[in-house]
Design a protein around this motif. Structure first.
Motif, mmCIF file in Angstrom:
data_model
loop_
_atom_site.group_PDB
_atom_site.id
_atom_site.type_symbol
_atom_site.label_atom_id
_atom_site.label_comp_id
_atom_site.label_asym_id
_atom_site.label_seq_id
_atom_site.Cartn_x
_atom_site.Cartn_y
_atom_site.Cartn_z
ATOM 1 N N THR A 9 -0.069 11.514 22.537
ATOM 2 C CA THR A 9 -0.901 11.868 21.393
ATOM 3 C C THR A 9 -1.353 13.318 21.462
ATOM 4 O O THR A 9 -1.259 14.052 20.479
ATOM 5 C CB THR A 9 -2.127 10.934 21.308
ATOM 6 O OG1 THR A 9 -1.662 9.596 21.146
ATOM 7 C CG2 THR A 9 -3.023 11.302 20.138
ATOM 8 N N SER A 10 -1.797 13.748 22.639
ATOM 9 C CA SER A 10 -2.256 15.140 22.764
ATOM 10 C C SER A 10 -1.108 16.125 22.574
ATOM 11 O O SER A 10 -1.295 17.205 22.014
ATOM 12 C CB SER A 10 -2.950 15.373 24.108
ATOM 13 O OG SER A 10 -2.032 15.326 25.178
ATOM 14 N N GLU A 40 -0.405 16.333 18.819
ATOM 15 C CA GLU A 40 -1.436 17.085 18.110
ATOM 16 C C GLU A 40 -1.198 18.593 18.142
ATOM 17 O O GLU A 40 -1.742 19.316 17.314
ATOM 18 C CB GLU A 40 -2.809 16.779 18.693
ATOM 19 C CG GLU A 40 -3.302 15.393 18.363
ATOM 20 C CD GLU A 40 -4.588 15.031 19.067
ATOM 21 O OE1 GLU A 40 -5.003 15.755 20.003
ATOM 22 O OE2 GLU A 40 -5.188 14.010 18.692
ATOM 23 N N HIS A 87 1.428 18.745 15.183
ATOM 24 C CA HIS A 87 1.125 17.854 14.059
ATOM 25 C C HIS A 87 -0.381 17.815 13.846
ATOM 26 O O HIS A 87 -1.060 16.901 14.293
ATOM 27 C CB HIS A 87 1.684 16.453 14.310
ATOM 28 C CG HIS A 87 3.171 16.423 14.388
ATOM 29 N ND1 HIS A 87 3.964 16.447 13.267
ATOM 30 C CD2 HIS A 87 4.011 16.400 15.449
ATOM 31 C CE1 HIS A 87 5.232 16.427 13.628
ATOM 32 N NE2 HIS A 87 5.283 16.399 14.950
ATOM 33 N N THR A 88 -0.874 18.806 13.133
ATOM 34 C CA THR A 88 -2.320 18.919 12.928
ATOM 35 C C THR A 88 -2.879 17.737 12.148
ATOM 36 O O THR A 88 -4.067 17.443 12.261
ATOM 37 C CB THR A 88 -2.655 20.223 12.187
ATOM 38 O OG1 THR A 88 -1.939 20.258 10.948
ATOM 39 C CG2 THR A 88 -2.281 21.434 13.021
ATOM 40 N N ILE A 146 -2.594 14.674 12.724
ATOM 41 C CA ILE A 146 -3.037 13.556 13.559
ATOM 42 C C ILE A 146 -4.228 13.908 14.432
ATOM 43 O O ILE A 146 -4.723 13.067 15.177
ATOM 44 C CB ILE A 146 -1.890 12.992 14.431
ATOM 45 C CG1 ILE A 146 -1.414 14.005 15.472
ATOM 46 C CG2 ILE A 146 -0.757 12.494 13.572
ATOM 47 C CD1 ILE A 146 -0.452 13.431 16.492
ATOM 48 N N ARG A 147 -4.704 15.114 14.339
ATOM 49 C CA ARG A 147 -5.878 15.503 15.114
ATOM 50 C C ARG A 147 -7.107 14.810 14.551
ATOM 51 O O ARG A 147 -7.263 14.679 13.344
ATOM 52 C CB ARG A 147 -6.088 17.018 15.070
ATOM 53 C CG ARG A 147 -5.002 17.787 15.774
ATOM 54 C CD ARG A 147 -5.284 19.264 15.717
ATOM 55 N NE ARG A 147 -4.133 20.023 16.193
ATOM 56 C CZ ARG A 147 -3.992 21.323 16.047
ATOM 57 N NH1 ARG A 147 -4.936 22.039 15.453
ATOM 58 N NH2 ARG A 147 -2.912 21.929 16.501
ATOM 59 N N ASP A 148 -8.007 14.386 15.436
ATOM 60 C CA ASP A 148 -9.235 13.717 15.014
ATOM 61 C C ASP A 148 -10.115 14.612 14.154
ATOM 62 O O ASP A 148 -10.792 14.150 13.260
ATOM 63 C CB ASP A 148 -10.045 13.259 16.234
ATOM 64 C CG ASP A 148 -9.434 12.049 16.903
ATOM 65 O OD1 ASP A 148 -8.693 11.306 16.229
ATOM 66 O OD2 ASP A 148 -9.695 11.851 18.098
ATOM 67 N N THR A 202 -9.275 17.098 12.064
ATOM 68 C CA THR A 202 -8.595 17.820 10.986
ATOM 69 C C THR A 202 -9.473 17.920 9.756
ATOM 70 O O THR A 202 -9.657 18.989 9.198
ATOM 71 C CB THR A 202 -7.264 17.130 10.619
ATOM 72 O OG1 THR A 202 -6.445 17.102 11.773
ATOM 73 C CG2 THR A 202 -6.554 17.859 9.505
#
Length: 169
Positions: free
Chosen positions: A134-135, A138, A141-142, A144-146, A148
């Protein structure tokens, strides 16, 4: 092929291989089938080898993307820290997989013990691998960032419907 491309080619197998290896190992333990367990050990050993390759290509990939827009060094640093922990855990899993494979082939009395240690290590690696994946995702793939949505609002790049409606009037 550059370092970033090589990293993208090899970085998925440590995570996916660990998940497959864990599933195969669980099946082998439940079925009490040494051939299935031995297959799992080999998959986990290969996952550890690919973890080394991922770590080896990671620095070159970092150098290529760290100054790109919307990436930044902090998010890469977080990924790198998690990846280093996963690599160490996968190296340990690989070593215990080798020991488990050896004890299984030799019908050694410690075979069951090493199998369960390998199982616990693989389970931990699968859980940590999820965070590493996931990290890593990120980084590019902005979406999927918490944070965003929060970042977009703070930077003024987000307009609600009420703001848009007022602007149209």
């Amino acid at each position: 092929m550059n370092d970033a491309h090589l990293h993208l080619v090899v970085n998925h197998f440590p995570i996916i291989g660990t998940i497959f290896g864990l599933g195969i190992l669980i099946a082998g333990l439940v079925l009490k089938n040494n051939s299935v367990k031995n297959t799992a050990y080999i998959v986990l050993i290969v996952a550890a080898i690919f973890a080394f390759l991922s770590m080896y290509t990671g620095d070159g990939a970092e150098e290529m993307v760290e100054d790109m827009p919307n990436i930044g060094k902090q998010i890469i640093h977080e990924h790198e820290e998690l990846a280093e922990k996963l690599a160490l855990l996968l190296y340990a899993t690989g070593i215990f997989s080798l020991a488990s494979l050896y004890t299984s082939i030799k019908n050694h009395k410690f075979s069951k013990f090493t199998s369960y240690i390998t199982l616990v290590l693989a389970l931990g690696a699968a859980v940590l691998g999820s965070s590493v994946g996931t990290s890593g995702g990120e980084i590019r793939h902005t979406e999927i960032r918490d944070n965003t949505l929060n970042s977009a609002v703070e930077n003024g790049n987000f307009q609600s419907e009420s703001t848009t409606d007022k602007n149209e009037e």
